[in-house]
Scaffold this motif. Sequence first.
Motif, short mmCIF file in Angstrom:
data_model
loop_
_atom_site.label_atom_id
_atom_site.label_comp_id
_atom_site.label_asym_id
_atom_site.label_seq_id
_atom_site.Cartn_x
_atom_site.Cartn_y
_atom_site.Cartn_z
N THR A 259 0.69 -1.16 0.17
CA THR A 259 0.08 -0.11 0.07
C THR A 259 1.02 1.17 -0.04
O THR A 259 0.66 2.22 -0.73
CB THR A 259 -0.87 0.08 1.17
N LEU A 260 1.91 1.23 0.77
CA LEU A 260 2.95 2.46 0.70
C LEU A 260 3.64 2.66 -0.46
O LEU A 260 3.68 3.57 -1.08
CB LEU A 260 4.06 2.05 1.87
N THR A 261 3.64 1.54 -1.29
CA THR A 261 4.38 1.44 -2.45
C THR A 261 3.52 2.42 -3.62
O THR A 261 3.94 3.21 -4.36
CB THR A 261 4.88 0.23 -3.20
N ILE A 262 2.27 1.89 -3.42
CA ILE A 262 1.27 2.24 -4.33
C ILE A 262 1.08 3.99 -4.08
O ILE A 262 1.13 4.60 -5.04
CB ILE A 262 -0.02 1.64 -4.09
N THR A 263 1.03 4.24 -2.96
CA THR A 263 0.56 5.59 -2.55
C THR A 263 1.65 6.37 -2.73
O THR A 263 1.43 7.69 -3.42
CB THR A 263 0.44 5.76 -0.91
N TRP A 264 3.01 6.25 -2.68
CA TRP A 264 4.12 6.92 -3.02
C TRP A 264 4.24 6.95 -4.40
O TRP A 264 4.74 8.04 -5.07
CB TRP A 264 5.14 6.66 -2.11
N ILE A 265 4.19 5.97 -5.27
CA ILE A 265 3.98 5.97 -6.80
C ILE A 265 3.29 7.00 -7.23
O ILE A 265 3.66 7.94 -7.95
CB ILE A 265 3.89 4.75 -7.57
N ALA A 266 1.95 6.91 -6.88
CA ALA A 266 0.84 7.98 -7.11
C ALA A 266 1.36 9.50 -6.63
O ALA A 266 1.02 10.29 -7.41
CB ALA A 266 -0.40 7.67 -6.34
N LEU A 267 1.86 9.64 -5.52
CA LEU A 267 2.43 10.72 -5.10
C LEU A 267 3.29 11.39 -6.02
O LEU A 267 3.51 12.55 -6.41
CB LEU A 267 3.05 10.62 -3.60
N VAL B 141 -3.65 4.68 -10.49
CA VAL B 141 -4.38 5.84 -11.21
C VAL B 141 -5.37 6.16 -10.31
O VAL B 141 -5.35 7.51 -10.26
CB VAL B 141 -5.33 5.28 -12.44
N ILE B 142 -5.86 5.60 -9.52
CA ILE B 142 -6.92 6.27 -8.37
C ILE B 142 -6.44 7.06 -7.55
O ILE B 142 -6.96 8.28 -7.21
CB ILE B 142 -8.06 5.00 -8.08
N ALA B 143 -5.24 6.61 -6.99
CA ALA B 143 -4.55 7.36 -5.98
C ALA B 143 -4.12 8.56 -6.66
O ALA B 143 -4.10 9.70 -5.99
CB ALA B 143 -3.49 6.48 -5.22
N TRP B 144 -3.67 8.55 -7.75
CA TRP B 144 -3.29 9.72 -8.45
C TRP B 144 -4.26 10.59 -8.69
O TRP B 144 -3.64 11.92 -8.57
CB TRP B 144 -2.63 9.41 -9.71
#
Lengths: 260, 246
Positions: A56-64, A122-125
């Motif tokens: 989850t952390l990885t997804i969040t920071w890629i989006a960020l 994409v959603i987090a972005w």
Amino acid sequence: MLERLAPVAVTVALIALWEGLVRALAVDPFVLPAPSAIGAALVASAPSLLAALLHTLTITWIALALALPSGVGLAFLIHRSALAEAGILPIAVVLQATPVVAIAPIIIIWTGVDQPDRALVVIAWIVAFFPVLSTLLSALKAIDPALHDLFSLYGASGRARFVRLELPASLPALVSALKVASGLALIGAVVGEYAAGSGAAQGLAWRLIEAGNRLEIPTMFACLALLSALGLAQYALLGGLERWVLTRRGLAASRRPAGR
Amino acid sequence: MSLLRLEGVGRRFGDGVTALAGVDLDVPAGAFVTLLGASGSGKTTLLRLIAGLDQPSDGRIVWAGDAAPTLGYVFQAPTLLPWATVAENVALPLTLAGRRDPEAVTAALAAVGLEGRAEARPRELSGGMQMRVSIARALVARPTLLLLDEPFAALDEITRDRLGVLLQRLWREQGLTIVFVTHSIPEAAYHASRAVVLDRAPGRVAATFDFAADRPRERTSPGYFAACADLAAALARTMAGAHEDA
């Protein structure tokens, strides 16, 4: 010092109260597990939960990491050109105003049902990029017009104006935007995992749903605690960065009265 | 010899407001020209036209010589980059021209009496000191023409007087040509080798006075009082017909 300890003390007291009440009233663990049971679940499934947390952390920071350049780039484009403002800003607002939960299933279909991580990014972005865009846009508009005149007077190139005026002037706003965006990106990642549903997702939110389905209520709470801790850690980290930038600028809120 | 001539310069804005109409103005090389006028007489617009920050709707602006003039501009506020040091702020015109000249920065800071503050940030300085930095920045590239737009209006009386003395000294020592916008009669009378009084909107030249450049400038000298009286009378005439709308 007391003010720093206060939130810790209150949290510890609340957890103790929770533990005491659950034991005294013999609350069914399916309804509300005791903090000690949640702690035990956390320890028991620590390796898999930490892997999910990392995911989850990885997804969040890629989006960020995507939201930052795209938000900054669009903000500068919109700021420079009235045409870009008329064309792009409404779309960005529509994207922001539509509840992300409602768009999530469509995005999952578009990015490929077998590729849930792409959809999550994409959603987090989508949710993280708007505060970057709007905060930066206000900061750019707030720059003293006389400073722009000064740069025009001395024949500044567009690049020099960007590097020496617009970017440093909007840096504090950018860091604040990043702080807000980090929380939103985490929410986006969680919402995405909820929408993606079955097995393919590997993040904490998915573990939470799975634990719920299996009626492993303490594990559910453990996931929740980890998600909160993650959000809090991000906020603290970027809040620290914000304070550092503001202190360097001499803009940090001082408890002492100003004046010389 | 004139450094700069304005011939029939007018400026109309899109919303139908005419800020300036038919301004003829001559700025001799080495002159200290003060532009005096009531609010709305187009003083700032005129200065922006000279600086090339705005284009005239009518007339033309003629510079002596072929080379593009180097300008220095001092705004109503110090207009400094808050994140940059005093030295970096002063060096900005050079930096934007792709030049590095630490000696010029040191000299400009020394000229305004801020030798020791090169590494300070603007927020650590008083309003008067910030204005000195702004003047040093305008001087650093050795301008052909120094433009000042009511630079001391926001400062207290004592600071304003001290900066006035400083500016007068810089004009004499560095052989500058200056156009100075003000709404203060004493300020215009104190500085001017040529004082131009602007009419109310739309602005045009109502009166021009030439004073000896090397006249005594003590606030008690008869010449100073006479200049004040001349300018006050000319300014009052521009206000005739302006009744309660001031």
